[in-house]
Design an enzyme around this catalytic site. Structure first.
Site, PDB file in Angstrom:
ATOM      1  N   TYR A 275      88.053 -16.064 -49.171  1.00 63.13           N
ATOM      2  CA  TYR A 275      86.945 -15.659 -50.041  1.00 63.13           C
ATOM      3  C   TYR A 275      87.472 -15.463 -51.456  1.00 63.13           C
ATOM      4  O   TYR A 275      88.003 -14.420 -51.824  1.00 63.13           O
ATOM      5  CB  TYR A 275      86.295 -14.370 -49.547  1.00 63.13           C
TER       6      TYR A 275
ATOM      7  N   PRO B  90      72.596 -13.164 -40.937  1.00 67.55           N
ATOM      8  CA  PRO B  90      71.597 -12.443 -40.139  1.00 67.55           C
ATOM      9  C   PRO B  90      70.161 -12.915 -40.311  1.00 67.55           C
ATOM     10  O   PRO B  90      69.303 -12.569 -39.499  1.00 67.55           O
ATOM     11  CB  PRO B  90      71.744 -10.990 -40.606  1.00 67.55           C
ATOM     12  N   LEU B  91      69.877 -13.724 -41.339  1.00 68.43           N
ATOM     13  CA  LEU B  91      68.514 -14.228 -41.506  1.00 68.43           C
ATOM     14  C   LEU B  91      68.314 -15.612 -40.902  1.00 68.43           C
ATOM     15  O   LEU B  91      67.187 -16.053 -40.709  1.00 68.43           O
ATOM     16  CB  LEU B  91      68.136 -14.277 -42.996  1.00 68.43           C
ATOM     17  N   GLY B  92      69.393 -16.323 -40.589  1.00 66.47           N
ATOM     18  CA  GLY B  92      69.239 -17.664 -40.053  1.00 66.47           C
ATOM     19  C   GLY B  92      68.566 -18.589 -41.060  1.00 66.47           C
ATOM     20  O   GLY B  92      68.421 -18.266 -42.233  1.00 66.47           O
TER      21      GLY B  92
END
Length: 294
Positions: free
Chosen positions: A69, A215-217
């Site tokens: 990152y 987490p939202l896809g």
């Protein structure tokens, strides 16, 4: 639903054990504090530092990062913001990628690279031992067993406390467990993207934490259902998505990421959101597409 200004603690989500480590079940993912394309420094350095510190103030004691990152930037910012680390804070990092530019990732989970990666992360994070070290992704050009044997040796040498996996299949997990104890698996997973349902269930049966990322896809139809639920609950869609993950299994440890203090407060407030049975069942019934492992 509590608002961000009411400063809900991540502790409201309950706790989870990573072997002998116990952390709150809502963590923080530190990928987004880097520059565009997960490359270079953040646009707003002060905001990145403030976001990390606010997350910890709000009870987050599990921070997930990786040497890729930035590269290196996320780990350096974590140390700048939080070292010397408060008691009980677990910083988990990963190795197995090399970076050559924005949005560009190259596999490298060779024993030599992983050895160097662990040493580099220790230096950047200002640690004598990394609490949780994850193989970021299996390298198709390198023996998976060789990668895991390297991490097992580093664990025996005291440089790693616990070994974990990311972006893996069930076969990878079981092969790894024959070499070294595995405390967690981190795969892409959400109410709208449940390709790894069976792996999550396997982890639950074996007492292994499951760390869902994204987490939202990416299912647009599912997002419409999520928005409807959010309106009903007077919450944000992301808060509902996080609450669904927390309820999906007692071994999930979501790690929403952001570079904004306001958004980290909003995310952590999800720890206090309890989904009614009807909404949980509606979200759980969403038909999800298969994602591509990367």
């Amino acid at each position: 639903m509590p608002t961000a200004s009411q400063a809900v603690s991540a502790a409201a989500a309950g706790t989870i054990a990573l072997s002998d480590l116990t952390v709150n079940r809502l963590g923080y993912g530190a990928m987004r504090i880097t520059g565009k394309g997960v490359w270079g420094p953040p646009v707003d350095h002060a905001a990145a530092i403030a976001t990390l510190r606010r997350a910890v103030e709000l009870g987050v004691n599990f921070i997930d990062t990786a040497d890729s990152y930035g590269p290196n930037v996320s780990e350096e910012l974590i140390a700048e913001a939080l070292a010397p680390y408060p008691s009980g804070l677990v910083v988990a990092t990963k190795g197995g990628w090399e970076r050559v530019g924005p949005g560009q990732w190259i596999h490298n989970a060779s024993p030599k690279h992983l050895q160097q990666a662990v040493e580099g992360s220790l230096k950047r994070l200002r640690l004598d031992r990394i609490s949780v070290y994850q193989l970021h992704v299996p390298d198709p050009a390198v023996s998976f067993d060789a990668s895991m044997e390297t991490l097992a040796r580093l664990r025996e040498a005291g440089k790693i406390q616990h070994v974990a996996l990311s972006n893996v299949t069930l076969e990878h997990l079981e092969r790894a467990r024959k070499i070294v104890p595995i405390v967690s698996v981190q795969n892409r997973y959400s109410f709208a993207d449940r390709e790894w349902d069976y792996l999550l269930d396997h982890c639950e049966k074996n007492g292994i934490a499951f760390i869902p990322w994204a987490p939202l896809g990416q299912n647009r139809q599912a997002h419409d259902i999520l928005s409807k639920a959010a309106t009903t609950l007077q919450a944000s869609p992301l808060q509902v998505a996080l609450a669904w993950l927390l309820r999906r299994s007692r071994i999930t440890l979501p790690i929403p990421g952001t570079s904004s203090v306001a958004h980290v407060e909003e995310n952590i407030a999800a720890a206090g959101l309890k989904l009614p049975d009807a909404i949980f069942k509606e979200l759980s019934a969403v038909q999800t597409p298969h994602a591509v492992l990367r």
